[in-house]
Enzyme design. Structure first.
Site, PDB file in Angstrom:
ATOM      1  N   ASP A 167      25.875  11.875  24.298  1.00 45.74           N
ATOM      2  CA  ASP A 167      24.597  12.491  24.657  1.00 45.74           C
ATOM      3  C   ASP A 167      24.357  12.482  26.161  1.00 45.74           C
ATOM      4  OD1 ASP A 167      23.181  13.794  22.744  1.00 45.74           O
ATOM      5  OD2 ASP A 167      21.640  12.260  22.483  1.00 45.74           O
ATOM      6  N   ASP A 214      27.428   1.750  16.953  1.00 46.63           N
ATOM      7  CA  ASP A 214      26.912   1.862  18.309  1.00 46.63           C
ATOM      8  C   ASP A 214      28.016   1.487  19.291  1.00 46.63           C
ATOM      9  OD1 ASP A 214      24.439   2.693  17.494  1.00 46.63           O
ATOM     10  OD2 ASP A 214      23.500   0.712  17.639  1.00 46.63           O
ATOM     11  N   ASP A 216      28.282  -0.616  21.469  1.00 45.40           N
ATOM     12  CA  ASP A 216      28.491  -2.034  21.742  1.00 45.40           C
ATOM     13  C   ASP A 216      28.992  -2.795  20.518  1.00 45.40           C
ATOM     14  OD1 ASP A 216      26.179  -1.679  20.353  1.00 45.40           O
ATOM     15  OD2 ASP A 216      24.958  -3.039  21.542  1.00 45.40           O
ATOM     16  N   ASP A 311      17.085   4.508  11.636  1.00 42.68           N
ATOM     17  CA  ASP A 311      17.833   3.802  10.595  1.00 42.68           C
ATOM     18  C   ASP A 311      16.935   3.375   9.433  1.00 42.68           C
ATOM     19  OD1 ASP A 311      16.464   2.017  12.207  1.00 42.68           O
ATOM     20  OD2 ASP A 311      18.242   0.962  12.917  1.00 42.68           O
TER      21      ASP A 311
END
Length: 679
Positions: A167, A214, A216, A311
């Protein structure tokens, strides 16, 4: 090497990960899990009938403790309302009683949720031929972090397609995707934040199942092998797994390296609460480390873009449509927790505000199709964020009594103290037992103090009509604590101090004729002062000035510096440096080169000495080199990922508290304590 100049010949290693067919690759990450011992397995089979009975007995002890705490709490709150409210100070008495009642309701919901947390049976092996996509959404994360996650996703053994969803539309991210042979998707706008990014990628892909990580969170090779089997149930919408973190020195961690234990603020949620919710078909997707069924997403219109917690919002919609969920309790990915206070507060604020948005738009009691158990569980998750308001009342009550002599309780005497101690004592015991090894009372109370103001701010999302912005928390941002995060705690500190000083002066002047009440409230004020000190210390001590987190190694190396050479230890390593331990008597000058040989990996590197420390075991050197690129970066990222997983799973993947597990005896005892190197 892509460049033969001396400046880039710092690293040499196995870069075979560049092969295009990742689905058949065998990764050393599989060594991270303990090797099976046939003798231990045979002993376990002999006890297979004994252990379920023992575990059932432990469960009933926990449930008895929860029932006792609930009865005592209900009696205490009722007694407080009917017999102890000070009608002469209702402005003070009613808020305090409401705060105490909130605590009882929260405890009852917690006991209800974790009443039965028995793990699901392992899923069967997934059948061949399932079409699976792995999505890695990114926005502004550093390239070393993106690289580690992409390499982990490509190493997942079940055949799949890996997509990098950028993004940020960054040229370096596109170049990285091309270099690693994964697919790259960049949409023209950022509408809908992360949820919009995922929805756009769904239109550009075709997999029947979508795993999401994600940037991370680094998945382990067996992630899909352990989760896809649950989808044999055609009404199963998603599978969620725990989110664990390898940087065990982060702001949200409490780590005891000597005894090889670690606990973080979300341990109770992922290890106890989510399994409890799973029993009621109420475990929800947590944004990462989960697998979604495409048809279920299509049934609810994709990921929810109306709130900043897509979520939880998407999970609620799926449950309302009759879809089922599963929680797989095994650690299958390792992430990077917020290292310092500022990103921690930013992340909790976003979660809280997003939850309030969900409650305002649909809510557990407004969404049609949810079962009663699902409504209760979603309500319990939302109620958690009102904890900040309750804590503010509790932190202010006792010091105010000390300073003014005004009491919210009529007759603060021995009878009141006995009831109070019985209530809090029963609640603490029940919390510890129901926490099943992850219920740390003092650490939990410290985090209540740390985040109470952030949760108060989050509650504004319930009434705010403005559109909230999705803010990405910079988990890898180096630096010290942001002093602004300490201002609410400092305000509580000053308030308590002024009240205690004022109350002491009032007592000295003989203006307080209720000494028992004074000393009781002074004790509670001291408790608040302790929490303030603990919260401030935790905030100040957690600093991080490294650009990339180090992976613990503990592996032998052959080192060379000048004319000296020898055998040493690689203590830790990252894409930007390493720590090595050399014997006493070594005289490193300028730079040190070393070579590591490890099954499945080889590495030769050279770094400039930036730090020199004499320790008991030898000379500890801190080495630094420019951030690696190309093949060099892949070698280091792959090594760091494998070492991180191995170290965490073999060292820290266990409950903190044996008493909470009702395991009063050790299963084994070492003959000698291991010596550790503290750096």
């Amino acid at each position: 090497m892509t460049d033969a100049t001396p400046a880039t010949q710092r690293f040499r290693g196995d870069s075979s990960i560049l092969r295009r067919s990742f689905s058949s690759r065998t990764s050393p990450l599989r060594l991270a899990r303990p090797v099976r011992d046939p003798a231990v397995e045979k002993a376990g089979q002999n006890k297979e009938t004994e252990m379920p009975d023992r575990e059932r007995a432990r469960d009933w002890v926990r449930r008895a403790a929860c029932l006792l705490a609930s009865v005592v709490g209900a009696y205490y709150i009722t007694w407080r309302l009917l017999f102890s409210i000070n009608t002469d100070a209702l402005w003070f008495a009613i808020p305090l009683w409401v705060a105490e009642t909130f605590g009882l309701v929260s405890s009852l919901l917690f006991f209800y949720t974790v009443w039965d947390t028995r793990s699901r049976r392992p899923a069967p092996a997934p059948r061949d031929g399932l079409r699976v996509d792995i999505f890695v959404p990114t926005y502004n994360e550093p390239m070393w972090m993106v690289r580690r996650t992409i390499l982990g996703a490509l190493a997942v053994t079940y055949p799949h397609e890996t997509y990098l969803l950028d993004d940020g539309r960054r040229p370096e991210a596109e170049a990285l995707a091309r270099e690693l042979w994964c697919r790259y998707i960049a949409r023209p706008s950022n509408e809908g934040a992360k949820a919009g990014n995922l929805n756009y990628a769904m239109r550009q892909s075709s997999g029947d199942f979508i795993a999401i990580f994600d940037t991370d969170h680094v998945p382990m090779p067996e992630f899909l092998d352990r989760t896809l089997g649950y989808f044999e149930n055609e009404r199963l919408a998603f599978v969620q797994s725990p989110q664990e973190y390898y940087n065990v020195d982060s702001f949200q961690h409490h780590t005891d390296r000597k005894n090889r234990r670690t606990w973080h603020e979300q341990s109770l949620f992922y290890r106890v609460i989510q399994p409890g919710k799973d029993r009621w078909n109420s475990a929800f997707f947590c944004g990462s480390c989960g697998v979604m069924r495409r048809t279920a997403l299509d049934d609810v219109g994709g990921f929810a873009t109306e709130t900043i917690t897509e979520d939880m919002h998407t999970s609620m919609r799926m449950h309302a449509r009759g879809w089922r969920s599963a929680y797989h309790g095994e650690v299958l990915a390792l992430g990077l927790a917020a290292q310092t206070a500022a990103p921690y507060h930013l992340q909790r604020l976003r979660w809280g505000q997003g939850t309030m948005q969900v409650m305002r738009r649909e809510g557990p009691f407004g969404a049609r199709g949810l079962t009663l158990h699902q409504r209760i569980n979603y309500f319990a998750s939302a109620l958690h964020y009102f904890d900040g308001l309750q804590r503010l009342v509790l932190y202010m009550a006792a010091p105010l009594c000390v300073a003014t002599g005004v009491l919210p309780i009529r007759g603060a005497n021995l009878a009141f103290v006995v009831r109070l101690l019985a209530y809090y004592g029963a609640s603490m015991v029940a919390f510890r037992l129901a926490g099943r090894g992850y219920g740390k009372f003092l650490a939990t109370e410290r985090f209540h103090m740390i985040r109470f103001f952030t949760y108060m701010r989050a509650c504004t999302g319930l009434v705010a009509r403005r559109k909230l912005r999705f803010k990405v928390s910079p988990k890898a941002a180096p630096g010290s604590a942001d002093r602004r995060t300490m201002l609410p705690i400092i305000a509580v500190c000053l308030y308590v101090a002024l009240c205690v000083v004022g109350g002491t002066v009032r007592l000295a002047l003989g203006h307080d004729d209720n000494l028992p009440a004074f000393w009781i409230n002074l004790a509670f004020s001291t408790w608040a002062a302790y929490l303030v000190a603990a919260a401030l210390y935790a905030t100040v001590r957690t600093t991080d000035f490294r650009q990339t987190p180090r992976a613990h190694a503990g592996l032998p190396i052959h080192w060379v510096t000048g004319r000296q050479t020898g055998i040493g230890v690689l203590v830790d390593v990252s894409e930007r440096g390493a720590a090595v331990l050399l014997p006493h008597g070594s005289s490193p000058r300028g730079s040190v080169s070393f070579q590591l040989e490890w099954p499945g990996q080889s590495l030769a590197a050279e770094g400039v000495v930036r730090r020199w420390t004499n320790v008991e075991q030898g000379i500890l050197l801190g080495l630094e080199w420019p951030e690696a690129e190309g093949d060099d970066a892949i070698v280091l990222a792959r090594l760091a990922g494998e070492l991180t997983a191995r170290h965490y799973l073999l060292t820290f993947d266990r409950p903190w508290d044996r008493l909470g597990l009702l395991q009063l005896r050790r299963g084994h005892r070492r003959s000698a304590r291991r010596r550790s190197l503290h750096i």
